[in-house]
Write an enzyme that holds these catalytic residues in place. Sequence first.
Site, PDB file in Angstrom:
ATOM      1  N   LYS A 141       0.854  -1.209   0.000  1.00  0.00           N
ATOM      2  CA  LYS A 141       0.000   0.000   0.000  1.00  0.00           C
ATOM      3  C   LYS A 141       0.878   1.243   0.000  1.00  0.00           C
ATOM      4  O   LYS A 141       0.653   2.174  -0.781  1.00  0.00           O
ATOM      5  CB  LYS A 141      -0.870   0.011   1.252  1.00  0.00           C
ATOM      6  CG  LYS A 141      -1.530   1.350   1.558  1.00  0.00           C
ATOM      7  CD  LYS A 141      -2.379   1.337   2.795  1.00  0.00           C
ATOM      8  CE  LYS A 141      -1.650   1.555   4.070  1.00  0.00           C
ATOM      9  NZ  LYS A 141      -1.277   2.955   4.355  1.00  0.00           N
ATOM     10  N   ASN A 142       1.927   1.251   0.823  1.00  0.00           N
ATOM     11  CA  ASN A 142       2.723   2.472   0.994  1.00  0.00           C
ATOM     12  C   ASN A 142       3.722   2.700  -0.122  1.00  0.00           C
ATOM     13  O   ASN A 142       4.398   3.727  -0.150  1.00  0.00           O
ATOM     14  CB  ASN A 142       3.410   2.465   2.365  1.00  0.00           C
ATOM     15  CG  ASN A 142       2.383   2.644   3.473  1.00  0.00           C
ATOM     16  OD1 ASN A 142       1.217   2.947   3.212  1.00  0.00           O
ATOM     17  ND2 ASN A 142       2.804   2.427   4.705  1.00  0.00           N
TER      18      ASN A 142
ATOM     19  N   ARG B 120      -4.414  10.753   4.225  1.00  0.00           N
ATOM     20  CA  ARG B 120      -3.308  11.711   4.256  1.00  0.00           C
ATOM     21  C   ARG B 120      -2.388  11.576   3.061  1.00  0.00           C
ATOM     22  O   ARG B 120      -1.785  12.551   2.625  1.00  0.00           O
ATOM     23  CB  ARG B 120      -2.408  11.477   5.460  1.00  0.00           C
ATOM     24  CG  ARG B 120      -2.898  11.643   6.762  1.00  0.00           C
ATOM     25  CD  ARG B 120      -1.777  11.385   7.708  1.00  0.00           C
ATOM     26  NE  ARG B 120      -0.509  11.879   7.223  1.00  0.00           N
ATOM     27  CZ  ARG B 120      -0.155  13.147   7.178  1.00  0.00           C
ATOM     28  NH1 ARG B 120      -1.013  14.045   7.544  1.00  0.00           N
ATOM     29  NH2 ARG B 120       1.004  13.526   6.756  1.00  0.00           N
TER      30      ARG B 120
ATOM     31  N   CYS C 280      -4.908  12.761  12.380  1.00  0.00           N
ATOM     32  CA  CYS C 280      -5.651  11.494  12.342  1.00  0.00           C
ATOM     33  C   CYS C 280      -5.511  10.865  13.726  1.00  0.00           C
ATOM     34  O   CYS C 280      -4.923  11.463  14.620  1.00  0.00           O
ATOM     35  CB  CYS C 280      -5.099  10.590  11.254  1.00  0.00           C
ATOM     36  SG  CYS C 280      -3.475   9.972  11.659  1.00  0.00           S
TER      37      CYS C 280
ATOM     38  N   ARG D 157       0.188  14.906  12.534  1.00  0.00           N
ATOM     39  CA  ARG D 157       0.643  14.661  11.157  1.00  0.00           C
ATOM     40  C   ARG D 157       0.851  15.972  10.379  1.00  0.00           C
ATOM     41  O   ARG D 157       0.203  16.250   9.373  1.00  0.00           O
ATOM     42  CB  ARG D 157      -0.345  13.765  10.418  1.00  0.00           C
ATOM     43  CG  ARG D 157      -0.815  12.533  11.137  1.00  0.00           C
ATOM     44  CD  ARG D 157       0.202  11.411  11.272  1.00  0.00           C
ATOM     45  NE  ARG D 157       0.670  10.828  10.057  1.00  0.00           N
ATOM     46  CZ  ARG D 157       0.106   9.793   9.442  1.00  0.00           C
ATOM     47  NH1 ARG D 157      -0.997   9.301   9.905  1.00  0.00           N
ATOM     48  NH2 ARG D 157       0.617   9.299   8.334  1.00  0.00           N
TER      49      ARG D 157
ATOM     50  N   ASP E 290       4.896   0.896  12.088  1.00  0.00           N
ATOM     51  CA  ASP E 290       3.681   0.249  11.563  1.00  0.00           C
ATOM     52  C   ASP E 290       3.505  -1.179  12.052  1.00  0.00           C
ATOM     53  O   ASP E 290       2.484  -1.799  11.757  1.00  0.00           O
ATOM     54  CB  ASP E 290       3.703   0.252  10.026  1.00  0.00           C
ATOM     55  CG  ASP E 290       3.540   1.652   9.481  1.00  0.00           C
ATOM     56  OD1 ASP E 290       3.747   1.858   8.277  1.00  0.00           O
ATOM     57  OD2 ASP E 290       3.231   2.564  10.273  1.00  0.00           O
TER      58      ASP E 290
ATOM     59  N   ILE F 203       7.974   7.465  16.731  1.00  0.00           N
ATOM     60  CA  ILE F 203       7.664   8.175  15.487  1.00  0.00           C
ATOM     61  C   ILE F 203       6.397   9.019  15.605  1.00  0.00           C
ATOM     62  O   ILE F 203       6.382  10.180  15.217  1.00  0.00           O
ATOM     63  CB  ILE F 203       7.514   7.171  14.297  1.00  0.00           C
ATOM     64  CG1 ILE F 203       8.758   6.296  14.178  1.00  0.00           C
ATOM     65  CG2 ILE F 203       7.177   7.901  13.005  1.00  0.00           C
ATOM     66  CD1 ILE F 203      10.013   7.007  13.728  1.00  0.00           C
TER      67      ILE F 203
ATOM     68  N   ARG G 127      -8.523  -0.498   4.928  1.00  0.00           N
ATOM     69  CA  ARG G 127      -7.682   0.524   4.277  1.00  0.00           C
ATOM     70  C   ARG G 127      -6.335  -0.078   3.870  1.00  0.00           C
ATOM     71  O   ARG G 127      -5.731   0.342   2.914  1.00  0.00           O
ATOM     72  CB  ARG G 127      -7.417   1.686   5.248  1.00  0.00           C
ATOM     73  CG  ARG G 127      -8.623   2.482   5.618  1.00  0.00           C
ATOM     74  CD  ARG G 127      -8.238   3.717   6.355  1.00  0.00           C
ATOM     75  NE  ARG G 127      -7.243   4.498   5.606  1.00  0.00           N
ATOM     76  CZ  ARG G 127      -6.803   5.679   5.986  1.00  0.00           C
ATOM     77  NH1 ARG G 127      -7.233   6.217   7.102  1.00  0.00           N
ATOM     78  NH2 ARG G 127      -5.919   6.337   5.263  1.00  0.00           N
TER      79      ARG G 127
END
Length: 422
Positions: A22-23, A92, A116, A121, A309, A331, A401
């Site tokens: 996804k990223n 985002r 979020c 962010r 993550d 983070i 998502r």
Amino acid sequence: MDKIQIFGGNPLIGEIKISGSKNSALPIMAASLLTDEKLSISNVPKLSDIDSMIKLLESLNVKVNKKNTTIDFQSFVPESLSASYELVRKMRASFLILGPLLARYGNASVSLPGGCAIGTRPVNLHLDGLERMGVKFKINSGYVTGNCEKGMKGSTINLKKISVGATENLMMAATLAEGETILKNAAREPEIIDLAKLLIKMGANIHGHGSKTIKIIGKKKLKGCEYKIMPDRIEAGTFALCVFGCSGKIKLLNVNKSISEHLQKIFKPLKSLNMIILDNGKSLLVKKIKETQVTIKIKTKEYPGFPTDLQAQLTSSLLKTKGKSEIVENIFENRFMHISELIRMGANLKQKGSKVIVSETKNLKGAEVMATDLRASSSLIIAGLIANGKTIINRVYHLDRGYEEIEKKLKKCGANIERIKK
Ligand code: EPZ
């Protein structure tokens, strides 16, 4: 809204095909704005975030043709160079269209993404870097409008903080800027390397991607190409932590060598998780060898450190393990939304600021819980898989998502898990 129902206690045995990342897909889709030629991207995961990015690109006159996991993009001059709050607030990563739009058309207006569940962010690093490349910004009524009518100029940009998104936005903008751009303190994530490889295939001149310093020499035009998205390392890491929590043996398919080696490295402290790279890195065998005492101290860091993550999923996977571990989130400022939900299942967790102390929970019991953000929802899945009894997870749209059919993939490996469609 759909729910997920789990009856815990089954070991996981079988094979799981890892989907595309996804990223990596999201910035690569934004890169379609950099050329008027066709971009054909394969191995795109079927996720709601991908659908959101498609909607946003279509609103900017990009013709999108989806054929299973291959998507073709062709960007034509849009009537309006504005990305609405309605579209940007959902995700985002929409902010990644700013750099490409400014580089291609010289102006753009994008809604500020806002915060979020996991943090405020901010986007200051994106804007500061683009300003150094000659963009003038105005911010009003929640939109940031950028102008660089005379075209973008290459520049040396010292990123004050390591940022994946800022590195991606600036790298994409620099491919069409005049002259040389040097990004210092750049993010080194594999998804940055994947984006750079796509841009190079489009004709961009990029060196140093994957290191702290990336050098880009701008071109007049980029061309279309075909490109296959890398596998999703966070999905692979999530399933490895499912095995650590539930026991069993899973073969992760469609991974690559660098992902397998990275996961072996970050999970080394989980001594009882045995990971063997097979068929030259295309698959990774993950097995829990025995129940052992685990006392680890993990701090999340930018790549190649332990990924933020996977932080929530690590916490859940440790719940029934003997020992006491500490996990520090460095983070994001609020990435502990899963903790209160896990405590409702009887989890023995103590949060002190950015640290969570995980101690063995003798009787982790299934409960009705609420997903709050993408990775928190996958940590609730892991907790449900290892708890006694029934767990119901609400608001699984968060899960959809970033995980493609996670319940089907787990069910095929023996988990007692169902999606209850509402
Ligand atoms: C990317 O988000 C990922 N999203 C995130 O994955 C991931 O958690 C994050 O990188 C860190 O690895 C995508 O790639 C689509 P950052 P991004 O800019 O780019 C601060 C998931 O679960 N910051 O590297 O938004 C920021 O607040 C998602 O798949 C600024 O201060 O992350 C954070 O504290 C969640 N100013 C830190 O830097 C800025 O201008 C790292 O953020 C930008 C960021």
